[in-house]
Design a protein around this motif. Structure first.
Motif, PDB file in Angstrom:
ATOM      1  N   PRO A  75      -2.575   9.200  -1.487  1.00 10.67           N
ATOM      2  CA  PRO A  75      -2.955   9.796  -0.201  1.00 10.67           C
ATOM      3  C   PRO A  75      -1.776  10.100   0.714  1.00 10.67           C
ATOM      4  O   PRO A  75      -1.837  11.022   1.529  1.00 10.67           O
ATOM      5  N   ALA A 121      -9.451   2.244   1.002  1.00 12.79           N
ATOM      6  CA  ALA A 121      -8.641   3.462   1.042  1.00 12.79           C
ATOM      7  C   ALA A 121      -7.877   3.530   2.359  1.00 12.79           C
ATOM      8  O   ALA A 121      -8.343   3.043   3.390  1.00 12.79           O
ATOM      9  N   ALA A 122      -6.704   4.183   2.306  1.00 11.49           N
ATOM     10  CA  ALA A 122      -5.902   4.348   3.513  1.00 11.49           C
ATOM     11  C   ALA A 122      -5.180   5.681   3.464  1.00 11.49           C
ATOM     12  O   ALA A 122      -4.789   6.150   2.391  1.00 11.49           O
ATOM     13  N   ARG A 132     -10.365   5.919  -4.494  1.00 14.01           N
ATOM     14  CA  ARG A 132      -9.669   5.548  -3.261  1.00 14.01           C
ATOM     15  C   ARG A 132      -8.553   6.535  -2.915  1.00 14.01           C
ATOM     16  O   ARG A 132      -8.260   6.747  -1.726  1.00 14.01           O
ATOM     17  N   GLY A 136      -8.636   8.337   0.551  1.00 13.29           N
ATOM     18  CA  GLY A 136      -7.439   8.277   1.378  1.00 13.29           C
ATOM     19  C   GLY A 136      -6.981   9.663   1.807  1.00 13.29           C
ATOM     20  O   GLY A 136      -6.527   9.858   2.945  1.00 13.29           O
TER      21      GLY A 136
END
Length: 350
Positions: A75, A121-122, A132, A136
């Motif tokens: 991400p 998730a980020a 994820r 993200g």
């Protein structure tokens, strides 16, 4: 309209570029230069995973009405690009996936509580796993552009020319070899997919309408059936192939994985089937989604595939699709499969 596509040389990204050019849009593609960009675009080069890899997108590169990003890995690459382009693009479209939903995914007529998203998730994370990573990427787009100016396209099964995942190309090349073919039943089983070009058409229309937020995007439920899809493969290849329709129990007992071992197919009545082939796309249909007949998708994919010499490209970050020939032969030799005597003339989808 001025469009920037991050990628734009393979599968979905390429379909978006060609559709935009067809509408007379001014298109810029930012890519690593590993594949030839479609003619008629402005090309910028860089590797978004490398230090200073976004240099050609820095101030002075231009401004755009929309950015389309199909990135599927870490991400933080989406995070960096979106932050860099904030203020120089009006909208950020991120082509995501229904994989961002926690399992089981929401289905047509499913529980009202369905639709929870994967956890962990980020926006600035490194590589994790596909669900994820995609979630993200969504978070990164929204963080940079806000909910009003970001569009999240949660795609289902995508087929069509330029496919580099290995689903429809596997079926076409397998059937082109001829002989008895293990066909996963029942033949009337409804399947749900979208041609990448129809996804691109809806996406560009969504940009024109200034749509925002998440949309599940795949063809309507029952867009085709396994029988129609494989009949069309036989027809376009002109192969001397005999589809041997085999019940799900026999296939599963042989250890063949649904979805990957026999691409597209999932056993009816299972959670997997409901999640991948019973998606509610009413919002997309209400906002302009139009899907071409399966016959066009199959014929055009075969035309593209034969133009490559019959060997489709395959992304290195995707699983290899298809059943082992020895396993297929063993199932068929064990009495699995009923010869298909269904007339081919006048099959639906033409």
């Amino acid at each position: 309209m001025r469009l920037l596509v991050l990628g734009g040389t393979e599968f979905v990204g390429r379909a978006v570029v060609e559709a935009a050019l067809g509408r007379g849009w001014e298109v810029t593609v930012f890519h690593r230069g590993r594949h030839q960009a479609p003619p008629g675009v402005r090309s910028l080069h860089g590797d978004r995973t490398a230090p200073d890899g976004l240099a050609e997108l820095a101030e002075g590169a231009g401004s755009w009405d929309a950015v389309v990003d199909t990135w599927s890995a870490e991400p933080r690459a989406v995070h960096a690009a979106a932050r860099l382009l904030r203020g120089r693009a009006a909208r950020y479209v991120y082509v995501s996936s229904r994989s961002v939903y926690a399992w089981p995914w929401p289905t047509l007529g499913g529980a009202a509580a369905a639709g929870a998203l994967v956890e962990g998730a980020a926006a600035d994370a490194g590589p994790t796993d596909y669900p994820r990573d995609k979630r993200g990427g969504e978070l990164a787009a929204v963080e940079a552009f806000g909910e009003r100016d970001s569009l999240l396209v949660r795609a289902g099964l995508i087929l069509g020319p330029y496919e580099n995942v290995g689903r429809l190309p596997w079926w076409l090349t397998r059937i082109a070899r001829g002989g008895p073919v293990l066909a996963p039943g029942p033949r009337e089983l409804p399947v749900q997919f979208i041609d990448a070009r129809d996804l691109a058409g809806w996406l560009l229309g969504a940009v024109e309408q200034s749509l925002s937020g998440p949309y599940d995007l795949v063809g309507p439920p029952g867009h085709s059936t396994m029988g129609e899809l494989l009949d069309l493969c036989v027809r376009v290849t002109g192969a001397e192939a005999e589809l041997r329709w085999t019940d799900p129990e026999t296939i599963l007992a042989a250890g063949i994985e649904p979805w990957t071992g026999l691409p597209v197919w999932a056993p009816p009545g299972t959670e997997l089937y409901d999640c991948v082939h019973r998606t509610d796309v009413s919002r997309a249909l209400a906002t302009g989604l139009v899907c071409r007949p399966a016959a066009q998708t199959v014929a055009d994919t075969w035309r593209w595939l034969t133009g490559l010499g019959g060997v489709a490209p395959l992304r290195p970050d995707r699983t290899v699709k298809g059943v082992d020939p020895e396993v297929e032969a063993k199932v068929l030799a064990g009495g699995g499969g009923v010869p298909d005597t269904t007339p081919q003339e006048g099959a639906s989808g033409q």
